[in-house]
Design an enzyme around this catalytic site. Structure first.
Site, PDB file in Angstrom:
ATOM      1  N   ALA A  19      -1.026  -1.906 -52.578  1.00  0.00           N
ATOM      2  CA  ALA A  19      -0.831  -3.068 -51.708  1.00  0.00           C
ATOM      3  C   ALA A  19       0.615  -3.137 -51.240  1.00  0.00           C
ATOM      4  O   ALA A  19       0.908  -3.560 -50.117  1.00  0.00           O
ATOM      5  CB  ALA A  19      -1.203  -4.349 -52.451  1.00  0.00           C
ATOM      6  N   GLN A  20       1.526  -2.693 -52.092  1.00  0.00           N
ATOM      7  CA  GLN A  20       2.955  -2.745 -51.783  1.00  0.00           C
ATOM      8  C   GLN A  20       3.303  -1.915 -50.556  1.00  0.00           C
ATOM      9  O   GLN A  20       3.983  -2.385 -49.639  1.00  0.00           O
ATOM     10  CB  GLN A  20       3.755  -2.254 -53.002  1.00  0.00           C
TER      11      GLN A  20
ATOM     12  N   GLY B 293     -10.294  -3.653 -40.023  1.00  0.00           N
ATOM     13  CA  GLY B 293     -10.029  -4.067 -41.395  1.00  0.00           C
ATOM     14  C   GLY B 293      -9.091  -5.255 -41.446  1.00  0.00           C
ATOM     15  O   GLY B 293      -8.199  -5.394 -40.604  1.00  0.00           O
TER      16      GLY B 293
ATOM     17  N   GLY C  41      -7.200  -6.204 -44.342  1.00  0.00           N
ATOM     18  CA  GLY C  41      -6.526  -6.116 -45.624  1.00  0.00           C
ATOM     19  C   GLY C  41      -5.037  -6.370 -45.495  1.00  0.00           C
ATOM     20  O   GLY C  41      -4.549  -6.905 -44.493  1.00  0.00           O
ATOM     21  N   TYR C  42      -4.303  -5.959 -46.517  1.00  0.00           N
ATOM     22  CA  TYR C  42      -2.853  -6.207 -46.556  1.00  0.00           C
ATOM     23  C   TYR C  42      -2.130  -5.615 -45.348  1.00  0.00           C
ATOM     24  O   TYR C  42      -1.266  -6.262 -44.754  1.00  0.00           O
ATOM     25  CB  TYR C  42      -2.268  -5.597 -47.832  1.00  0.00           C
TER      26      TYR C  42
ATOM     27  N   VAL D  52     -17.751  -1.348 -39.356  1.00  0.00           N
ATOM     28  CA  VAL D  52     -17.337  -0.150 -38.635  1.00  0.00           C
ATOM     29  C   VAL D  52     -18.063   1.059 -39.225  1.00  0.00           C
ATOM     30  O   VAL D  52     -18.087   1.255 -40.442  1.00  0.00           O
ATOM     31  CB  VAL D  52     -15.816   0.055 -38.740  1.00  0.00           C
TER      32      VAL D  52
ATOM     33  N   GLU E  96      -5.583  -4.154 -66.455  1.00  0.00           N
ATOM     34  CA  GLU E  96      -5.663  -5.580 -66.108  1.00  0.00           C
ATOM     35  C   GLU E  96      -7.083  -6.105 -66.302  1.00  0.00           C
ATOM     36  O   GLU E  96      -7.278  -7.248 -66.722  1.00  0.00           O
ATOM     37  CB  GLU E  96      -5.181  -5.796 -64.672  1.00  0.00           C
TER      38      GLU E  96
ATOM     39  N   LYS F 191     -15.639  -6.297 -41.838  1.00  0.00           N
ATOM     40  CA  LYS F 191     -17.006  -6.357 -42.361  1.00  0.00           C
ATOM     41  C   LYS F 191     -17.358  -7.758 -42.857  1.00  0.00           C
ATOM     42  O   LYS F 191     -18.499  -8.190 -42.784  1.00  0.00           O
ATOM     43  CB  LYS F 191     -17.154  -5.343 -43.499  1.00  0.00           C
TER      44      LYS F 191
END
Length: 398
Positions: free
Chosen positions: A314-315, A8, A10-11, A76, A160, A35
């Protein structure tokens, strides 16, 4: 040479690589599997769905990571002891860092998988935008009288999204010379208030603002079923139907499906319970978990102060990745790691379009309006700067 496999982009995983001591690249073979060949700023996916942003939330992975990291674009499928099975090839590992991200959680509500769109990646966000624009074109051509957009979930993503849609679709209607009243946006929330993680005051303020810009807010409204052209809900003890041209599901997430498809792990909602060193615990195959680490949305870390698992954000993913990167050399050298991970909660902020925002610091100090907008923009820019440096500053204002 030992093989370190990262899953992955990501963050969590990118934070790991950004904080990893550079000398380790010469002591092990690092391979990152993703991916797609792009990292996307997932907290901005709602703006892709509304049309406010597009490819400017995408980052080329190969430009973000060291040249000493092998990058493989592949999907994966399953994680096993000592190897990871992908669509194209199986890869072995000595150390494994799992940061595969999240998927939508439908809670087994009938029709959600078949008829609702989820906001989990760039591709799906773009598909939502294209679907909405198609509905508007149909309306312009006289094939439809109106477009009903229903967003299920009044948390951060849902609020949002509806607020960004209200802003951007007003502009789109002007371009198409459509009556903006032909579009109805509805936010459905099962709890008594939107943004339940914030105070009663900020939640009510947000609801009032959403209504002010023309969004229908339905609280105490539980989704029972999703159909092609409507959702069935129960509100205040009564069943009713809400018509929908497009239904978007933002009411829950869980870990990546790879986890639940991997019997090697013991998991719940596709999340693996970890300790404060990012290592899996309470596993059926616990003795086989040496040198495996799970970070981000696929991990479940207990908050000692509440007795509950931290929600996936995400934090926390960035902090887990940063922590593990800084401690990984000791793990790699077989040294004792004494420093435990401690989540430093900064607070939570929610943009309500580009003209308004609300939020709360960890100290419980509340903020709304311009101040909250600036904080939210700073949060977004901070990650882009961490990834690209000065270039990230320019991107954050594009």
């Amino acid at each position: 040479m030992k093989k370190v496999l990262l899953l992955g982009a990501g963050y969590g995983t990118l934070s790991f690589l950004k904080s990893l001591p550079k000398e380790l690249y010469d002591e092990a073979e690092f391979t990152l599997i993703s991916k797609t060949n792009k990292h996307y700023h997932s907290i901005l996916l709602h703006e892709v769905a509304s049309g406010a942003k597009d490819k400017n939330i995408l980052f080329s992975i190969s430009k973000l990571i060291s040249r000493k990291v092998n990058f493989i674009q592949d999907e994966v499928l399953e994680i096993k002891k000592g190897e990871v099975r992908c669509k194209s090839k199986t890869h072995s590992y000595d150390y494994l860092i799992v940061g595969l991200g999240f998927q939508s959680d439908t809670f087994n509500i009938p029709g959600i998988k078949e008829h609702a769109h989820s906001l989990v990646d760039y591709q799906e966000a773009n598909e939502i935008k294209e679907k909405i624009y198609h509905e508007l074109d149909e309306c312009k051509a006289g094939k439809k009288e109106n477009v009903n957009i229903v967003v299920c979930g009044g948390g951060l993503s849902g609020v949002e999204l509806v607020s960004s849609l209200a802003e951007e679709l007003t502009k789109k209607c002007k371009q198409l010379q459509l009556d903006p009243h032909s579009i109805k946006i509805t936010c459905v929330e099962a709890l008594p208030k939107v943004l339940p993680m914030l105070s009663e005051y900020l939640s009510k303020d947000t609801e009032n603002y959403l209504r002010k810009v023309g969004i229908s807010v339905e609280t105490n409204c539980k989704v029972l079923e999703c159909k092609e052209d409507c959702i069935i809900v129960e509100q205040n003890g009564e069943k009713k139907q809400i018509d929908s041209s497009i239904t978007i599901w933002t009411a829950g997430v869980k870990g990546n499906s790879v986890i639940e498809n991997s019997p090697f792990f013991t998991s719940k909602r596709s999340r693996v319970e970890i300790n404060k060193f990012m290592k899996p615990i309470n596993q059926e195959h616990q003795d086989e978990m040496d040198n495996i680490f799970v970070i981000g949305d696929c991990s479940a870390l207990l908050d000692d102060s509440t007795g509950r698992f931290y929600p996936p954000t995400a934090q926390i993913a960035t902090q887990e990745g940063d922590y593990l990167g800084k401690q990984f050399k000791k793990h790699f050298l077989g040294q004792e790691v004494k420093k435990e991970f401690a989540f430093d909660y900064k607070g939570v902020f929610c943009s309500i379009g580009h003209k308004y925002a609300v939020g709360m610091f960890a100290s419980s100090k509340e903020l709304k309006g311009l101040g909250a907008i600036l904080i939210k923009q700073a949060i977004e820019a901070k990650w882009q700067i961490a990834l690209e440096g000065v270039k990230g500053i320019r991107r954050s204002f594009s």
